[in-house]
Scaffold this active site. Sequence first.
Site, short mmCIF file in Angstrom:
data_model
loop_
_atom_site.label_atom_id
_atom_site.label_comp_id
_atom_site.label_asym_id
_atom_site.label_seq_id
_atom_site.Cartn_x
_atom_site.Cartn_y
_atom_site.Cartn_z
N LYS A 62 -16.42 32.00 49.18
CA LYS A 62 -17.71 32.06 49.90
C LYS A 62 -18.34 30.68 50.05
CE LYS A 62 -20.61 33.47 45.95
NZ LYS A 62 -21.54 34.49 45.45
N VAL A 101 -16.09 22.60 39.82
CA VAL A 101 -16.26 21.14 39.91
C VAL A 101 -17.32 20.65 38.94
CG1 VAL A 101 -15.51 20.81 42.31
CG2 VAL A 101 -17.92 21.26 41.84
N GLU A 120 -17.67 19.70 32.81
CA GLU A 120 -17.91 18.31 32.45
C GLU A 120 -17.00 17.80 31.33
OE1 GLU A 120 -22.06 18.43 31.41
OE2 GLU A 120 -22.72 18.66 33.49
N PHE A 146 -14.78 18.85 20.14
CA PHE A 146 -15.62 19.85 20.77
C PHE A 146 -16.00 20.90 19.74
CE2 PHE A 146 -16.63 21.01 25.30
CZ PHE A 146 -16.68 19.72 25.79
N GLN A 155 -22.58 33.70 26.56
CA GLN A 155 -22.73 32.49 25.77
C GLN A 155 -23.97 31.70 26.17
OE1 GLN A 155 -19.77 28.98 25.86
NE2 GLN A 155 -19.69 29.90 23.84
N HIS A 198 -25.37 28.08 25.87
CA HIS A 198 -24.98 26.72 25.51
C HIS A 198 -26.19 26.07 24.84
CE1 HIS A 198 -23.56 22.63 25.72
NE2 HIS A 198 -22.41 23.04 26.23
N LEU A 217 -26.70 21.38 32.54
CA LEU A 217 -25.96 21.22 31.29
C LEU A 217 -25.89 19.77 30.82
CD1 LEU A 217 -24.13 22.75 29.23
CD2 LEU A 217 -22.21 21.86 30.53
N GLU A 236 -21.28 19.50 25.94
CA GLU A 236 -21.02 19.47 24.51
C GLU A 236 -20.37 18.14 24.10
OE1 GLU A 236 -20.21 23.22 22.58
OE2 GLU A 236 -18.25 22.41 22.08
N ARG A 293 -20.85 27.28 19.57
CA ARG A 293 -22.10 27.33 20.34
C ARG A 293 -23.05 28.43 19.90
NH1 ARG A 293 -19.32 26.07 26.19
NH2 ARG A 293 -18.93 23.89 25.69
N HIS A 324 -24.98 30.46 29.73
CA HIS A 324 -23.93 29.53 30.15
C HIS A 324 -22.60 30.16 30.53
CE1 HIS A 324 -21.70 25.78 30.35
NE2 HIS A 324 -20.87 26.18 29.40
N TYR A 325 -22.20 31.24 29.89
CA TYR A 325 -20.81 31.67 30.14
C TYR A 325 -20.69 33.17 29.93
CZ TYR A 325 -15.73 31.80 29.94
OH TYR A 325 -14.43 32.08 30.20
N ARG A 333 -16.93 32.08 23.04
CA ARG A 333 -15.90 31.14 23.51
C ARG A 333 -16.10 29.78 22.86
NH1 ARG A 333 -15.75 27.07 27.87
NH2 ARG A 333 -17.94 27.46 28.30
C1 LIG Z 1 -22.15 23.06 33.98
C2 LIG Z 1 -20.91 23.64 33.37
C3 LIG Z 1 -20.00 22.82 32.72
C4 LIG Z 1 -18.85 23.35 32.16
N1 LIG Z 1 -17.98 22.51 31.50
C5 LIG Z 1 -16.85 23.04 30.96
C6 LIG Z 1 -15.92 22.20 30.27
O1 LIG Z 1 -16.11 21.00 30.12
N2 LIG Z 1 -14.80 22.77 29.76
C7 LIG Z 1 -14.54 24.11 29.88
O2 LIG Z 1 -13.50 24.57 29.41
N3 LIG Z 1 -15.39 24.92 30.56
C8 LIG Z 1 -16.53 24.42 31.10
N4 LIG Z 1 -17.40 25.24 31.76
C9 LIG Z 1 -16.96 26.60 32.11
C10 LIG Z 1 -15.99 26.51 33.29
O3 LIG Z 1 -16.42 25.49 34.17
C11 LIG Z 1 -15.90 27.80 34.08
O4 LIG Z 1 -15.69 28.89 33.21
C12 LIG Z 1 -14.74 27.74 35.08
O5 LIG Z 1 -14.84 26.57 35.87
C13 LIG Z 1 -14.73 28.96 35.97
O6 LIG Z 1 -13.73 28.78 36.95
P1 LIG Z 1 -13.24 29.97 37.85
O7 LIG Z 1 -12.10 29.46 38.65
O8 LIG Z 1 -13.03 31.18 37.04
O9 LIG Z 1 -14.49 30.29 38.82
P2 LIG Z 1 -15.39 29.35 39.77
O10 LIG Z 1 -15.06 27.93 39.68
O11 LIG Z 1 -16.79 29.79 39.52
O12 LIG Z 1 -14.96 29.81 41.21
C14 LIG Z 1 -15.30 31.06 41.73
C15 LIG Z 1 -14.81 31.16 43.15
O13 LIG Z 1 -14.99 32.49 43.62
C16 LIG Z 1 -15.55 32.46 44.92
N5 LIG Z 1 -16.32 33.68 45.15
C17 LIG Z 1 -17.18 34.30 44.31
N6 LIG Z 1 -17.69 35.40 44.91
C18 LIG Z 1 -17.13 35.48 46.14
C19 LIG Z 1 -17.27 36.36 47.24
N7 LIG Z 1 -18.09 37.42 47.22
N8 LIG Z 1 -16.55 36.13 48.35
C20 LIG Z 1 -15.72 35.07 48.43
N9 LIG Z 1 -15.57 34.18 47.41
C21 LIG Z 1 -16.26 34.39 46.29
C22 LIG Z 1 -16.42 31.21 44.90
O14 LIG Z 1 -16.68 30.78 46.21
C23 LIG Z 1 -15.52 30.25 44.13
O15 LIG Z 1 -14.57 29.69 44.99
C24 LIG Z 1 -18.58 24.73 32.28
C25 LIG Z 1 -19.50 25.56 32.91
C26 LIG Z 1 -20.68 25.04 33.42
C27 LIG Z 1 -21.67 25.96 34.03
#
Ligand SMILES: Cc1cc2nc3c(=O)[nH]c(=O)nc-3n(C[C@H](O)[C@H](O)[C@H](O)COP(=O)(O)OP(=O)(O)OC[C@H]3O[C@@H](n4cnc5c(N)ncnc54)[C@H](O)[C@@H]3O)c2cc1C
Length: 572
Positions: A40, A49, A52, A121, A235, A237, A247, A250, A281, A350-351, A385
Site C-alpha cells: 500500500k 526502513v 535502527e 542488545f 511490546q 520499548h 524511537l 536500544e 524490554r 512498539h511491537y 521479543r
Molecule cells: C522505529 C523502529 C525501529 C526498529 N528497529 C529494529 C531493529 O533495530 N532490529 C529489529 O530486529 N527490529 C526492529 N524493529 C522491528 C522491525 O523493524 C519490524 O518488526 C520489521 O521491520 C517488520 O517488517 P515486516 O516486513 O514484517 O513489515 P513492514 O516492514 O511493516 O512491511 C509491511 C508491508 O505490508 C504492506 N501492507 C500492509 N497492509 C497492506 C494492505 N492493506 N495492502 C497492501 N499492502 C499492505 C505495507 O505497505 C508494507 O509494504 C523496529 C521497529 C520500529 C518501529
Amino acid sequence: MSEIITHDILVLGSGLAGLRAALEASIISKGGLDIALVSKVQVMRSHSVAAEGGTAAVLRTEEGDSMELHAWDTVKGSDFLADQDVVDRFVKASPGEIRHLEHWGIPWSRRPDGRIDQRPFGGHSYPRATYAADKTGFFEMQTLYDTLLRYQNTTRYDEWFVTSILVEDGMFRGLSAIDLATGEFHIIQGKALIIATGGAGRISGFTTYSHAVTGDGIAMAYRAGIPLKDMEFVQFHPTGLIPTGILMTEACRGEGGYLRNSQGERFMEQYAPSKMEVAPRDIVSRSIMTELAEGRGFKREDGLDYVHLDLTHLGADKINERLGFIRELAIKFVDVDPVHEPVPIRPVWHYTMGGIHTDIDGATRVPGIWAAGEAACVSLHGANRLGSNSTAECLVWGRITGARAAEYALQREKPSSPPAESTARAKDHIFGDLMKRDGNESIYQIRKELRNTIDRNMGVFRTAEKMQQGLDKIRELKQRYRNIAVRDKSKVYNLDLMYALELGFMLDVAEVTTEGALRREESRGGHARLDFKTRDDDKWLKHTLAIYTPDGPKFDYSQVKITTWEPVERTY
Ligand SMILES: Cc1cc2nc3c(=O)[nH]c(=O)nc-3n(C[C@H](O)[C@H](O)[C@H](O)COP(=O)(O)OP(=O)(O)OC[C@H]3O[C@@H](n4cnc5c(N)ncnc54)[C@H](O)[C@@H]3O)c2cc1C
C-alpha cells in the site's frame, strides 16, 4: 466484472519479510515463477526502513557466542512462551542471512580489522546485534531490493491497497485490491500467498510505528478464517522520545547509554543489577513506569512524564559514528543534543508479538497461504521479543516462506476460474456498503478514540477493570463504525476510503488484543497485570488463539513446545 490479474505467487507487503520472500522464491525458481509484490506504500517506504539498531545472529563462536546461548536468551526473554523448536530453527538460520546480505552488498558496520561488527542488545548475553550504523533496516531493505532487481520475474504493485484475502472451498484464491492512484478495484489471483504486512502498532496513539502499520493483514487473515495467536502480548520499548514516540534505538543503551531518574540515579540497579540498561524490554519498561509512579521522574502537563536517556559520557565521536541518526532526531524533534544533554524518554507501544497463527514453516491453516515477519506469529518471541530478533525473523521466515510457497506453486497449474463468490463479497463490501455509508460518525474521531482507549487501558501495567473498560469502548466504537460516512466519493487517492478500511481492521485487531489480555489471568513478559502479578505456568503456559466470528472473537488455546528448557524464574 473487475479486472483479474494472475501471477504464480502473491507477496503481500514489501517490507523486509516480503522482499526476502520474493527474493527466495525467485532464487528457488531461477526467476521462473511469476511473482506479484503488492504494497500500500512505495517499496522503500515500508515500515522496515525505520529499523535502527541491529539484526541478531551468532557470528562469533570462537569468541564465546553460541547457538545455545542465543536460543536460551530468546526463550528466557520470551518468558518461556516461545516454541523452542522454532527458536532452534531461528538461531541456526540467522547467521546465514547475515552472510547472504554481506554477499549481496550491504555495508555492515565493521571492526577496525574489517570484520563485521556486532553490538550488545537487551536480554542478549553476547553482543550479537549486527548493524549498519543506526539505519540497519534501511540498508537491509535497499540490499534486498537491489538484489531482487537482478531477477526479471517480479511485478510491483506499489500503492495498491489490499482489501481482503479470498478463500473459497478452504483454499487460497486471490486478493482484492484497490489501485490507489486510479481507484480501480482489482482481483489478483495466485496459487500461493505470503502475508508480510507487518504489525499493528498504530492501534496505539503513542507508538514508534509509521502511520501505515495498521494491522491490515492480521485482520484480513482473521476474517478469512485463520486464527490469530498471542495478540495480547505487545511490546513497549523503553525509550520513546517525548512527546512524539519516535524511537531512540536500544543501541543507545547497547553502546553504553544510561537511564537516569530525576535524582540522577541509574535506577536499573534496583531492577536488573546484572544486565542494568540492557535488560529485556519488558523489564526496563516496567522499571521506568515504576520510577514514574513513585515520583522519581520528570513531570509534564500532558501526562507524558519521563526519565532521562543519558548518552553524554559516550562522547561526540562515538555518537556521531554509531548513533548519528539518533542525534539528528533528538536535535530536530526536541532540540536536545545527546552529546551535551540527556534525552527525555518513556516507554512506547512498539511491537506486536502475536499475529497470524502459523506452523514452524510459516504455513497457515489455509492451504496456499503463508505468513512471515511481524504479521505472523510463528511463536519465536513468546511473551516478550528480544531487540534485534525481529529483523532477523523477517529474513529467516521470509526465506522459509518464499521457498515453501515456491515449491507449492511450482507443482500447480495457474488458477483458471476466478473466485466469483468471494470477489462479489469483496466488491460489495466496498462499493455496496462502505462507499455508501453516509452516517454521522467520523472515521477520524473513532480512530482517535480507539487510540486513546488503547493508550489508557492497555499500558505497561494492566488490570481487569481497565481492560474491561477498554473492551467495552472498542465494542461501542465497532457499533459506531457501522454509522460512519465516507465523504470523499471520488476515485483517485481516496484516502477517506483507505482510512475507513484501515479503521475496520484496527478495530478487529484491538478487540482481539484486549479480550485476549483480559482472559489471560497472569503476568508474563509484556503482559503485566497488577491484579495477577505472577506467571502461572499451571494455567497459562499456553498460546491464545482467537478465531473470527461475526459477533466477535472466540478463544481457544494451544500447547507451547518445550524441547530443552523447562520454565524457571526469570531474573537478570
Ligand atoms: C522505529 C523502529 C525501529 C526498529 N528497529 C529494529 C531493529 O533495530 N532490529 C529489529 O530486529 N527490529 C526492529 N524493529 C522491528 C522491525 O523493524 C519490524 O518488526 C520489521 O521491520 C517488520 O517488517 P515486516 O516486513 O514484517 O513489515 P513492514 O516492514 O511493516 O512491511 C509491511 C508491508 O505490508 C504492506 N501492507 C500492509 N497492509 C497492506 C494492505 N492493506 N495492502 C497492501 N499492502 C499492505 C505495507 O505497505 C508494507 O509494504 C523496529 C521497529 C520500529 C518501529
